[in-house]
Design an enzyme around this catalytic site. Structure first.
Site, short mmCIF file in Angstrom:
data_model
loop_
_atom_site.label_atom_id
_atom_site.label_comp_id
_atom_site.label_asym_id
_atom_site.label_seq_id
_atom_site.Cartn_x
_atom_site.Cartn_y
_atom_site.Cartn_z
N ALA A 111 3.11 6.38 19.77
CA ALA A 111 3.76 6.65 18.50
C ALA A 111 3.81 8.14 18.27
O ALA A 111 2.97 8.89 18.78
CB ALA A 111 3.04 5.95 17.35
N GLY A 112 4.80 8.58 17.50
CA GLY A 112 4.95 9.99 17.16
C GLY A 112 5.30 10.13 15.69
O GLY A 112 5.16 9.18 14.90
N GLY A 113 5.77 11.31 15.31
CA GLY A 113 6.09 11.54 13.92
C GLY A 113 7.27 10.74 13.42
O GLY A 113 7.39 10.49 12.22
N ASP A 131 12.03 20.14 19.90
CA ASP A 131 10.61 19.75 19.91
C ASP A 131 10.09 19.65 21.35
O ASP A 131 9.34 18.73 21.69
CB ASP A 131 10.42 18.42 19.18
CG ASP A 131 8.94 18.13 18.87
OD1 ASP A 131 8.14 19.09 18.84
OD2 ASP A 131 8.60 16.96 18.67
#
Length: 402
Positions: free
Chosen positions: A16-18, A125
């Site tokens: 999972a990420g932002g 990113d």
């Protein structure tokens, strides 16, 4: 039990990420893909989703061996998602450092940046966590998402657009951002890979951001051939940084030729209720379902087991034929009984490969008996026993390793 999302079957959560959770999934043709399901607070931002829907069409133009291509997207309903090529490997942030083959890493990342920038996509990113290492080659993931979802509502909901220490000064200061920001992130990522340290240190995000803007990077330990290039990439002036094409030229690697773009999938924006079209590369006439692909795989494994066990039983029966004929007969009879039972099950099943399964069972029994008599006629009992023992040891080692 696996979960379905549109035409995709979610198998397991990868991380999972932002912006969302990533799942390993199967597409309708039974191939593995990565499905990024956006977080609820991201899905609630209609403006961000509309921008992402527009960006996806451009993101799909990015291709090559060093990028995880965007394959499909559905940006409507309660669970909007993106689908990309699944890259099996480990992120650069979790591999042993420093990286042994820095030139190979630098060339691959430069090629990935060139592919993105040629298509008009800014990653925004790029960092070690977004670089997957697979057999020594880097593959960049999550490109373009941060740029498309950079909005006040998304950021205020908890998603951090970028990572301090890898964000260019112009990003941190709120100035206009272009492809130069990715070149800065390339320099920071390569410095991390070469030294095992973050080039602007660790600590609170505000402290790291201050060092990015006001202090030079820590490049101690970077090889001499690479340090001048990284200093240029990490210049606080965007205009002083090299372009992705110049990076490729400086590293002595021509950008990898791109394949022709795939036909665009139907991307559903937040205001569109048209059903999602899954990724369908190529022009295959027959498209297998997930269940059909699984049945085919099971049949392939079963036939391999059938052949392997038949060969082993034939060896044992041939070795025992002269000293222990009863044992030889028993082994062949037991094998034939097991295979005939399998054929009987196939006769009453409705499987896709029922007829082929029965034929394969009959051939395996006849082949095992014929091979037994042929081996007994050609080789001595001692040689056959030696062969059987070797086959047994190899089989046990193979099963344990698998």
């Amino acid at each position: 039990m696996s979960e379905r999302l549109g035409p995709y079957e979610l198998l397991s959560r990868l991380g999972a990420g932002g912006f969302g959770e990533v799942h390993l999934a199967l597409d309708p043709e039974g191939r593995t893909v990565a499905v990024k399901v956006l977080h609820p607070h991201v899905a609630a931002d209609g403006g961000a989703l509309a921008r992402l829907a527009r960006e996806v069409e451009t993101m799909r133009m990015v291709g090559g061996p060093h990028v995880a291509e965007v394959l499909d997207a559905s940006l409507t309903g309660g669970r909007p998602y993106l689908v990309t090529r699944y890259v099996q490997g480990r992120p650069l942030s979790s591999v042993p450092l420093p990286v042994a083959d820095l030139r190979r890493l630098a060339s691959g990342l430069a090629d990935a940046l060139h592919a993105m920038h040629e298509a008009g996509v800014v990653h925004r990113d790029l960092k070690p966590a977004n670089v997957m290492m697979t057999e020594g080659e880097p593959v960049v993931i999550d490109f373009g998402i941060a740029s498309a979802l950079d909005s006040l509502s998304v950021t205020a909901s908890g998603a951090v657009v970028g990572t301090p220490g890898y964000l260019a000064p112009e990003v941190l200061e709120g100035r206009a951002v272009g492809t130069e920001a990715d070149v800065f992130a390339f320099g920071a990522t390569m410095a991390y890979a070469a030294t095992g340290r973050h080039p602007y240190g660790q600590g609170p995000a505000s402290a790291v951001a201050y060092r990015v803007v006001h202090h030079p990077p820590d490049l101690e330990g970077v090889p001499e051939w690479l340090e001048p290039l990284l200093r240029e990439c990490l210049d606080t002036d965007p205009a002083a940084r090299p372009t992705a094409a110049q990076l490729c030229a400086r590293l002595g690697v021509a950008p990898v030729p791109r394949a022709a773009p795939r036909p665009a999938p139907r991307v559903r924006p937040a205001s569109d209720d048209v059903s999602t079209r899954e990724w369908r590369p190529g022009k295959e006439r027959h498209r297998r379902s997930v269940e059909e692909s699984r049945a085919r795989h099971r049949e392939k494994v079963r036939r391999r087991w059938l052949i392997g066990s038949g060969l082993f039983v034939s060896l044992l029966a041939a070795a025992a034929r002269e000293p222990l004929p009863e044992v030889s007969l028993f082994l062949l009879a037991a094998y034939a009984l097991g295979v005939v039972s399998d054929a009987g099950v196939a006769m009453f099943s409705r499987g896709l490969y029922r007829r082929g399964r029965i034929v394969a069972d009959a051939v395996s029994v006849a082949g095992a008996v014929g091979l037994c008599f042929g081996l007994a006629a050609l080789f001595s009992t001692f040689t056959l026993a030696l062969f059987a023992g070797t086959a047994l040891v190899v089989g046990i080692v193979f099963l344990l390793s698998a």
